[in-house]
Scaffold this motif. Structure first.
Motif, PDB file in Angstrom:
ATOM      1  N   THR A 188      62.153  24.849  37.330  1.00 29.01           N
ATOM      2  CA  THR A 188      61.499  25.264  38.502  1.00 29.01           C
ATOM      3  C   THR A 188      61.041  26.682  38.352  1.00 29.01           C
ATOM      4  O   THR A 188      60.903  27.429  39.560  1.00 29.01           O
ATOM      5  N   ALA A 189      60.958  27.180  37.282  1.00 37.18           N
ATOM      6  CA  ALA A 189      60.492  28.595  37.259  1.00 37.18           C
ATOM      7  C   ALA A 189      59.325  29.022  38.146  1.00 37.18           C
ATOM      8  O   ALA A 189      59.256  30.289  38.661  1.00 37.18           O
ATOM      9  N   VAL A 190      58.177  28.210  37.818  1.00 37.10           N
ATOM     10  CA  VAL A 190      57.050  28.771  38.603  1.00 37.10           C
ATOM     11  C   VAL A 190      57.150  28.757  39.960  1.00 37.10           C
ATOM     12  O   VAL A 190      56.749  29.351  40.837  1.00 37.10           O
ATOM     13  N   ILE A 191      58.017  27.696  40.598  1.00 36.69           N
ATOM     14  CA  ILE A 191      58.340  27.587  42.053  1.00 36.69           C
ATOM     15  C   ILE A 191      59.169  28.630  42.436  1.00 36.69           C
ATOM     16  O   ILE A 191      58.636  29.344  43.371  1.00 36.69           O
ATOM     17  N   LYS A 192      60.028  29.194  41.581  1.00 39.39           N
ATOM     18  CA  LYS A 192      60.675  30.319  42.059  1.00 39.39           C
ATOM     19  C   LYS A 192      59.863  31.543  42.023  1.00 39.39           C
ATOM     20  O   LYS A 192      60.174  32.557  42.973  1.00 39.39           O
ATOM     21  N   ALA A 193      59.150  31.568  41.230  1.00 43.93           N
ATOM     22  CA  ALA A 193      58.263  32.845  41.003  1.00 43.93           C
ATOM     23  C   ALA A 193      57.347  32.824  42.184  1.00 43.93           C
ATOM     24  O   ALA A 193      57.153  33.876  42.787  1.00 43.93           O
ATOM     25  N   PHE A 194      56.702  31.633  42.862  1.00 41.83           N
ATOM     26  CA  PHE A 194      55.811  31.657  43.717  1.00 41.83           C
ATOM     27  C   PHE A 194      56.666  32.254  44.969  1.00 41.83           C
ATOM     28  O   PHE A 194      56.120  32.817  45.783  1.00 41.83           O
ATOM     29  N   ASN A 195      57.698  31.826  45.172  1.00 43.07           N
ATOM     30  CA  ASN A 195      58.580  32.007  46.355  1.00 43.07           C
ATOM     31  C   ASN A 195      59.092  33.708  46.350  1.00 43.07           C
ATOM     32  O   ASN A 195      59.104  34.237  47.390  1.00 43.07           O
ATOM     33  N   GLY A 250      56.092  40.342  49.362  1.00 41.01           N
ATOM     34  CA  GLY A 250      54.932  40.524  50.032  1.00 41.01           C
ATOM     35  C   GLY A 250      53.627  40.669  49.015  1.00 41.01           C
ATOM     36  O   GLY A 250      52.644  41.499  49.412  1.00 41.01           O
ATOM     37  N   VAL A 251      53.528  39.947  47.921  1.00 32.59           N
ATOM     38  CA  VAL A 251      52.351  40.063  47.079  1.00 32.59           C
ATOM     39  C   VAL A 251      51.332  39.450  47.620  1.00 32.59           C
ATOM     40  O   VAL A 251      51.497  38.166  48.109  1.00 32.59           O
ATOM     41  N   ASP A 252      50.140  39.950  47.276  1.00 28.64           N
ATOM     42  CA  ASP A 252      48.974  39.249  48.029  1.00 28.64           C
ATOM     43  C   ASP A 252      49.027  37.817  47.550  1.00 28.64           C
ATOM     44  O   ASP A 252      49.017  37.409  46.399  1.00 28.64           O
ATOM     45  N   GLN A 253      48.596  36.971  48.373  1.00 31.02           N
ATOM     46  CA  GLN A 253      48.292  35.696  48.198  1.00 31.02           C
ATOM     47  C   GLN A 253      47.548  35.387  47.139  1.00 31.02           C
ATOM     48  O   GLN A 253      47.553  34.268  46.590  1.00 31.02           O
ATOM     49  N   ALA A 254      46.332  35.717  47.110  1.00 30.13           N
ATOM     50  CA  ALA A 254      45.311  35.670  46.003  1.00 30.13           C
ATOM     51  C   ALA A 254      45.937  35.645  44.828  1.00 30.13           C
ATOM     52  O   ALA A 254      45.543  34.955  43.787  1.00 30.13           O
ATOM     53  N   ILE A 255      46.622  36.663  44.514  1.00 33.96           N
ATOM     54  CA  ILE A 255      47.388  36.898  43.318  1.00 33.96           C
ATOM     55  C   ILE A 255      48.287  35.904  42.734  1.00 33.96           C
ATOM     56  O   ILE A 255      48.205  35.405  41.773  1.00 33.96           O
ATOM     57  N   ILE A 256      49.083  35.654  43.853  1.00 31.20           N
ATOM     58  CA  ILE A 256      49.931  34.513  43.633  1.00 31.20           C
ATOM     59  C   ILE A 256      49.123  33.218  43.285  1.00 31.20           C
ATOM     60  O   ILE A 256      49.796  32.396  42.534  1.00 31.20           O
ATOM     61  N   ASP A 257      48.472  32.855  44.071  1.00 36.35           N
ATOM     62  CA  ASP A 257      47.409  31.668  43.787  1.00 36.35           C
ATOM     63  C   ASP A 257      46.925  31.520  42.476  1.00 36.35           C
ATOM     64  O   ASP A 257      46.967  30.412  41.813  1.00 36.35           O
ATOM     65  N   ASN A 258      46.470  32.618  42.105  1.00 36.17           N
ATOM     66  CA  ASN A 258      45.699  32.733  40.634  1.00 36.17           C
ATOM     67  C   ASN A 258      46.538  32.549  39.570  1.00 36.17           C
ATOM     68  O   ASN A 258      46.684  31.757  38.760  1.00 36.17           O
ATOM     69  N   LEU A 259      47.824  33.235  39.614  1.00 37.40           N
ATOM     70  CA  LEU A 259      49.114  32.861  38.680  1.00 37.40           C
ATOM     71  C   LEU A 259      49.566  31.603  38.627  1.00 37.40           C
ATOM     72  O   LEU A 259      50.155  31.016  37.699  1.00 37.40           O
ATOM     73  N   THR A 260      49.983  31.087  39.845  1.00 35.86           N
ATOM     74  CA  THR A 260      50.608  29.681  39.975  1.00 35.86           C
ATOM     75  C   THR A 260      49.660  28.577  39.846  1.00 35.86           C
ATOM     76  O   THR A 260      50.210  27.570  40.270  1.00 35.86           O
ATOM     77  N   ARG A 261      48.455  28.800  40.173  1.00 35.74           N
ATOM     78  CA  ARG A 261      47.665  27.503  40.043  1.00 35.74           C
ATOM     79  C   ARG A 261      46.180  27.868  39.454  1.00 35.74           C
ATOM     80  O   ARG A 261      45.543  27.123  38.540  1.00 35.74           O
ATOM     81  N   LYS A 262      45.296  28.672  40.112  1.00 41.07           N
ATOM     82  CA  LYS A 262      43.981  28.882  39.780  1.00 41.07           C
ATOM     83  C   LYS A 262      43.652  29.147  38.292  1.00 41.07           C
ATOM     84  O   LYS A 262      42.644  28.772  37.721  1.00 41.07           O
ATOM     85  N   ARG A 263      44.111  30.270  37.740  1.00 42.84           N
ATOM     86  CA  ARG A 263      43.947  30.541  36.340  1.00 42.84           C
ATOM     87  C   ARG A 263      43.962  29.374  35.307  1.00 42.84           C
ATOM     88  O   ARG A 263      43.230  29.489  34.507  1.00 42.84           O
TER      89      ARG A 263
END
Ligand SMILES: [Zn+2]
Length: 253
Positions: free
Chosen positions: A220-227, A233-246
């Motif tokens: 569950t490391a990616v889930i924990k990183a997302f949370n 307070g990290v920018d949502q666009a950066i989180i989405d890129n790291l955990t999905r879009k890229r």
């Protein structure tokens, strides 16, 4: 939250509960990387490819996870007749859900490891598919330089080269080359704290758990990183890129 993508794990080593926890935490797509530890025969890889593109894809589907696969000869198990595996990779790449090569790379940088890596980078170049290349825990700078030198010799387009287990020690080299940094979240690689404190360095990468049973890690490391990133307070666009879009862009999934 839409959903998360884990860009590197080894499903044949996972307990059912691990995949279940990933699904419950929002992971809906995973890239399963090939590995046959201590393989001696090419047939071991052929059966493994069959397992990860068949049985385990169905079992993941039952949990609502789309399981994609990458194929290749892992440095932890190079069969004596490894060229037979490499020769067959283009055929396996035609299968539905096979999205690239991996996990390939070197642990010691021996001549055999160099030859196996070079041959597989040539397949990725010719087939125009991404390739996940592993950087080990030891001799990281030396192995990274060797890997990038071989990639230059082969002439693989840099956007197809995924350098996995990237940490701050090699990140600049990976970026200079134009390769895609993949970031493994676990105590021996990148911790949640290091990820968050250096988010501007890591923001163009993609996260994974690299789950195996070879050392401690967490499905569950990616889930924990997302949370964790969200809570800090990290920018949502950066989180989405790291955990999905890229990962979706690189693997076209
Ligand atoms: Zn791995």
């Amino acid at each position: 939250m839409s959903y998360l993508v884990d860009s590197h794990l080894h499903v044949t080593m996972m307990p059912y509960e691990g995949l279940q926890a990933m699904s419950e935490g929002g992971v809906k797509k995973v890239i399963n990387c090939a590995i046959v530890v201590s393989a001696h025969h090419a047939e071991s890889y052929f059966d493994h490819f069959r397992l990860i593109t068949g049985f385990y894809r169905k079992s993941a589907e039952g949990l609502g996870i789309k399981l994609y696969s990458t194929i290749g000869v892992h440095p932890a198990g190079i069969p004596h007749d490894w060229t037979r595996v490499v020769d067959t990779l283009p055929e396996y790449l035609k299968l539905e859900g096979v999205v690239g090569l991996g996990e390939v790379g070197m642990n010691q940088g021996s001549q055999l490891e160099k030859d196996v890596l070079k041959a597989q980078l040539e397949v990725a170049r010719d087939q125009k598919v991404p390739v996940i290349v592993h950087i080990p825990f030891e001799n990281r700078l030396q192995i990274t330089e060797l890997t990038l030198n071989i990639a230059s010799q082969v002439g693989i387009p840099s956007h197809l080269l995924v350098i996995d287990h990237t940490n701050l020690d090699i990140l600049d080299k990976v970026k200079q080359f134009g390769a895609v940094p993949a970031i493994t979240i676990r105590p021996r690689n990148v911790s949640l704290e290091v990820l968050q404190e250096n988010i501007n360095h890591f923001k163009d990468g993609m996260l994974n758990c690299d789950f195996s049973n070879l050392f401690p890690n967490d499905p569950t490391a990616v889930i924990k990183a997302f949370n964790y990133l969200k809570a800090n307070g990290v920018d949502q666009a950066i989180i989405d890129n790291l955990t999905r879009k890229r990962a979706e862009t690189v693997f076209n999934i």
